[in-house]
Write a protein that holds these residues in place. Structure first.
Motif, PDB file in Angstrom:
ATOM      1  N   PRO A 140       0.838  -1.210   0.000  1.00  0.00           N
ATOM      2  CA  PRO A 140       0.000   0.000   0.000  1.00  0.00           C
ATOM      3  C   PRO A 140       0.867   1.253   0.000  1.00  0.00           C
ATOM      4  O   PRO A 140       1.958   1.270   0.575  1.00  0.00           O
ATOM      5  CB  PRO A 140      -0.810  -0.127   1.299  1.00  0.00           C
ATOM      6  N   SER A 141       0.371   2.277  -0.644  1.00  0.00           N
ATOM      7  CA  SER A 141       1.072   3.558  -0.598  1.00  0.00           C
ATOM      8  C   SER A 141       1.088   4.069   0.838  1.00  0.00           C
ATOM      9  O   SER A 141       0.275   3.645   1.670  1.00  0.00           O
ATOM     10  CB  SER A 141       0.385   4.565  -1.508  1.00  0.00           C
ATOM     11  N   HIS A 144      -2.313   5.517   1.917  1.00  0.00           N
ATOM     12  CA  HIS A 144      -3.341   4.518   2.204  1.00  0.00           C
ATOM     13  C   HIS A 144      -3.018   3.731   3.464  1.00  0.00           C
ATOM     14  O   HIS A 144      -3.916   3.351   4.222  1.00  0.00           O
ATOM     15  CB  HIS A 144      -3.498   3.563   1.016  1.00  0.00           C
ATOM     16  N   GLU A 226      -6.745  -0.577  -0.897  1.00  0.00           N
ATOM     17  CA  GLU A 226      -6.780   0.486  -1.905  1.00  0.00           C
ATOM     18  C   GLU A 226      -7.922   0.291  -2.898  1.00  0.00           C
ATOM     19  O   GLU A 226      -7.764   0.475  -4.108  1.00  0.00           O
ATOM     20  CB  GLU A 226      -5.437   0.581  -2.640  1.00  0.00           C
TER      21      GLU A 226
END
Length: 265
Positions: A140-141, A144, A226
């Motif tokens: 995940p970024s 996020h 996400e």
């Protein structure tokens, strides 16, 4: 600096003590982590079903959702009512009530210590999942991940307040935990643990939105995976449930303490 009656030193000592205490039960906590693989069981069922396409999750979306549901559940599970009920029945609650530290903080610290102990086991299960399903691997970024962490923490807060509300009934009933078991059935079906809410008919989804259950698993899991989700509405509803439950817990607690009499040794 004091936070709700706690200063940094008390927070550090309380968390350190509870974490050390939970390390003594790390074998049992490992079994607890393994017992939370229900999302993976449901994933295997959905993967073998023709109804998978109706969920609106293409490709590896469903795999990532159920992995996220597993992780959210690992760090938002609450067992406070059973510990509180045992303390109330055995009389251990009495000295807690005489101390300046609110007893609920002890249970919060116990849960946080247990979550730290559970972390490596959850990470190990996640690694095994990616070995089995390498196509589902993703990172995940940062944005996020932070939002998912916040959503999971708020989910834990809602669950903790719900159990605290029921636990306060122990001042009147010796088996208030029976009420918590009644809540487990709607939680199981409406939280997104068995299936994403998109799997249910529109009427059921609308009904679920008026309960706290979708915001305990489904919403944080979608954020972590996400997937499309209304962040503003989701966080607003989580906050609304916390704001609603907190004063109810405090009022019921104060009423219960007034009539409390210790039982047991």
């Amino acid at each position: 600096m004091r936070i709700f009656g706690l200063n940094r030193k008390i927070i550090r000592v309380l968390l350190g003590t509870e974490y050390a205490h939970m390390l003594e039960y790390r074998a049992e906590i490992a079994l607890w982590a393994l017992s939370g693989v229900l999302p993976f069981i449901m994933l295997s069922l959905w993967n073998g079903s023709d109804a998978r396409g109706a969920l609106g999750m293409v490709g590896v979306g469903l795999d990532r959702y159920f992995l996220s549901a597993f992780l959210v559940r690992q760090f938002s599970v609450v067992w406070m009512i059973y510990a509180f009920e045992e303390d109330a029945l055995s009389g251990r609650l009495s000295p807690y009530l005489l101390q300046p530290l609110h007893p609920l903080w002890r249970y919060v610290a116990s849960h946080l210590g247990e979550q730290l102990t559970r972390l490596p086991f959850a990470a190990g299960i996640t690694a095994i999942f990616f070995l089995i399903q390498p196509k589902a691997f993703w990172v995940p970024s940062l944005g996020h991940f932070v939002l998912a962490w916040l959503a999971t923490w708020m989910a834990f807060s809602i669950a903790f307040l719900l159990q605290s509300l029921i636990a306060s009934l122990c001042f009147w009933s010796e088996k208030a935990s029976a009420l918590e078991r009644l809540l487990f059935i709607p939680f199981l079906f409406l939280s997104g643990l068995l299936a994403p809410l998109t799997a249910f008919p529109p009427f059921v989804r609308t009904l679920a939105q008026w309960t706290p259950f979708p915001y305990l698993i489904d919403f944080p899991a979608r954020v972590l995976a996400e997937q499309p989700v209304n962040l503003l509405v989701g966080f607003a509803i989580q906050l609304a449930w916390i704001v609603l439950l907190l004063p109810l817990v405090l009022l019921l607690w104060r009423a219960g303490v007034r009539r409390y009499s210790a039982m047991g040794a």
